[in-house]
Scaffold this motif. Structure first.
Motif, short mmCIF file in Angstrom:
data_model
loop_
_atom_site.label_atom_id
_atom_site.label_comp_id
_atom_site.label_asym_id
_atom_site.label_seq_id
_atom_site.Cartn_x
_atom_site.Cartn_y
_atom_site.Cartn_z
N GLU A 155 48.07 44.60 41.76
CA GLU A 155 48.14 45.57 42.69
C GLU A 155 47.58 45.82 43.38
O GLU A 155 46.08 46.44 43.32
CB GLU A 155 48.89 46.69 41.73
N GLY A 156 47.46 45.54 44.88
CA GLY A 156 46.25 45.77 45.38
C GLY A 156 44.99 45.13 45.65
O GLY A 156 44.39 44.38 45.06
N PRO A 157 43.68 44.99 46.53
CA PRO A 157 42.96 44.96 46.43
C PRO A 157 41.72 44.79 45.29
O PRO A 157 41.81 46.23 45.09
CB PRO A 157 41.79 44.58 47.73
N GLN A 158 41.54 43.89 44.82
CA GLN A 158 41.19 44.46 42.98
C GLN A 158 39.99 43.44 42.31
O GLN A 158 40.34 41.90 43.00
CB GLN A 158 41.66 44.90 41.92
N ASP A 159 38.81 43.79 41.56
CA ASP A 159 37.97 42.55 41.12
C ASP A 159 38.74 42.28 39.86
O ASP A 159 38.92 42.90 38.74
CB ASP A 159 36.78 43.08 41.12
N VAL A 160 38.33 40.33 39.35
CA VAL A 160 39.19 40.14 38.12
C VAL A 160 38.21 39.27 38.57
O VAL A 160 37.84 38.48 37.91
CB VAL A 160 41.01 38.92 38.97
N THR A 161 38.42 39.36 36.26
CA THR A 161 36.91 39.09 36.27
C THR A 161 37.71 37.63 35.39
O THR A 161 39.29 37.44 34.84
CB THR A 161 36.42 39.25 34.79
N LEU A 162 37.01 36.84 35.99
CA LEU A 162 37.91 35.48 35.01
C LEU A 162 37.01 34.08 34.09
O LEU A 162 35.58 33.95 34.33
CB LEU A 162 37.80 34.16 36.09
N ASN A 192 31.43 28.80 28.30
CA ASN A 192 32.84 29.51 29.34
C ASN A 192 30.95 29.81 30.71
O ASN A 192 30.39 29.71 30.45
CB ASN A 192 32.47 30.77 28.89
N PHE A 193 32.44 29.52 31.49
CA PHE A 193 32.14 29.74 33.29
C PHE A 193 32.55 30.83 33.29
O PHE A 193 34.30 31.30 33.02
CB PHE A 193 32.46 28.16 33.61
N GLU A 194 32.30 31.64 34.31
CA GLU A 194 32.48 33.18 34.69
C GLU A 194 32.39 33.51 35.97
O GLU A 194 31.54 33.48 36.63
CB GLU A 194 32.00 34.45 33.55
N TYR A 195 34.00 34.32 36.68
CA TYR A 195 33.76 34.55 37.48
C TYR A 195 34.36 35.62 38.28
O TYR A 195 34.69 36.04 36.71
CB TYR A 195 34.43 33.96 37.98
N ILE A 196 33.88 36.55 39.24
CA ILE A 196 34.87 37.84 39.63
C ILE A 196 35.21 37.34 40.88
O ILE A 196 34.43 36.47 41.85
CB ILE A 196 34.11 38.87 40.02
N ILE A 197 36.94 37.03 41.49
CA ILE A 197 37.70 36.60 41.98
C ILE A 197 37.81 38.76 42.60
O ILE A 197 37.74 39.19 42.10
CB ILE A 197 38.61 36.54 41.24
N LYS A 198 37.54 38.37 43.86
CA LYS A 198 37.83 39.14 44.79
C LYS A 198 39.44 39.18 45.25
O LYS A 198 39.97 39.09 46.32
CB LYS A 198 37.34 39.83 46.03
N ALA A 199 40.65 39.55 43.88
CA ALA A 199 41.96 39.10 44.89
C ALA A 199 42.34 40.77 45.66
O ALA A 199 42.19 40.92 45.79
CB ALA A 199 42.31 39.45 43.00
N GLN A 200 44.03 39.60 46.15
CA GLN A 200 44.70 40.36 47.99
C GLN A 200 45.56 40.53 46.69
O GLN A 200 46.26 39.31 46.71
CB GLN A 200 43.68 40.06 49.01
#
Length: 186
Positions: A161-168, A178-186
């Protein structure tokens, strides 16, 4: 006596350096998430660089492409290639609503570069899971560079829902890291 002390120091140094990259050892993290060189929508939380590939042959990269970018691409391809409407409609219907993730892994040995060892969990800021994949489609890696093998898989991302940061978080069952990323999902 000096030789014995020198020999013991060398042995302890060798043991310490070999234990540095044992499976299950947590990956180092950046103080502040670092923008990925390949994908402008991805921030790296864990250190995942080419230097790591030289040392322990264990690198995993993620690229994210939002829906709008994918739609622009197929519209341009339609214009350039004079696609028939059926070809365009087929491609349009295959577009994932939330965009797509491309997971690339580099490992030593073709059998170690099997994406089936990877599992993905994506959570939004509230901690709610938006994506949970137990494993990626399997297969062996292909030769990439010197002793490294590469595997690449494209995964549809869920619509947020809307642009937000998602932790992958990508968990590698083989290396227990573990490999961690922050995705700027749109």
């Amino acid at each position: 006596m000096k030789k014995l002390i020198l020999l013991s120091v060398l042995m302890l140094g060798a043991l310490a350096s070999s234990a540095q990259y044992m499976p299950g050892k947590p990956r180092k993290k950046y103080t502040f998430p670092k923008k990925d060189e390949e994908s402008s929508y991805v921030l790296n939380v864990t250190k995942n660089t080419d230097e790591d590939a030289e040392v322990d042959a264990c690198v995993t990269r993620v690229a994210y492409r939002p829906y709008a970018e994918l739609l622009t691409e197929i519209n341009e391809l339609k214009r350039m290639n004079n696609w028939a409407d059926t070809t365009y409609q087929r491609r349009f219907q295959q577009l994932p609503a939330g965009g797509q993730l491309t997971v690339t892994m580099y490992r030593r040995g073709a059998a170690n570069a099997d994406p089936a060892y990877l599992s993905l969990v994506a959570k939004n800021k509230d901690g709610k899971e938006v994506l949970n994949m137990a494993e990626l489609p399997g297969g062996q890696g292909r030769f990439w560079n010197r002793d490294l093998y590469m595997s690449k898989r494209t995964v549809p991302f869920t619509k947020v829902e809307g642009p937000q940061d998602v932790t992958l978080t990508i968990n590698d069952a083989k290396t227990k890291q573990n490999f961690e990323y922050i995705i700027k999902a749109q």
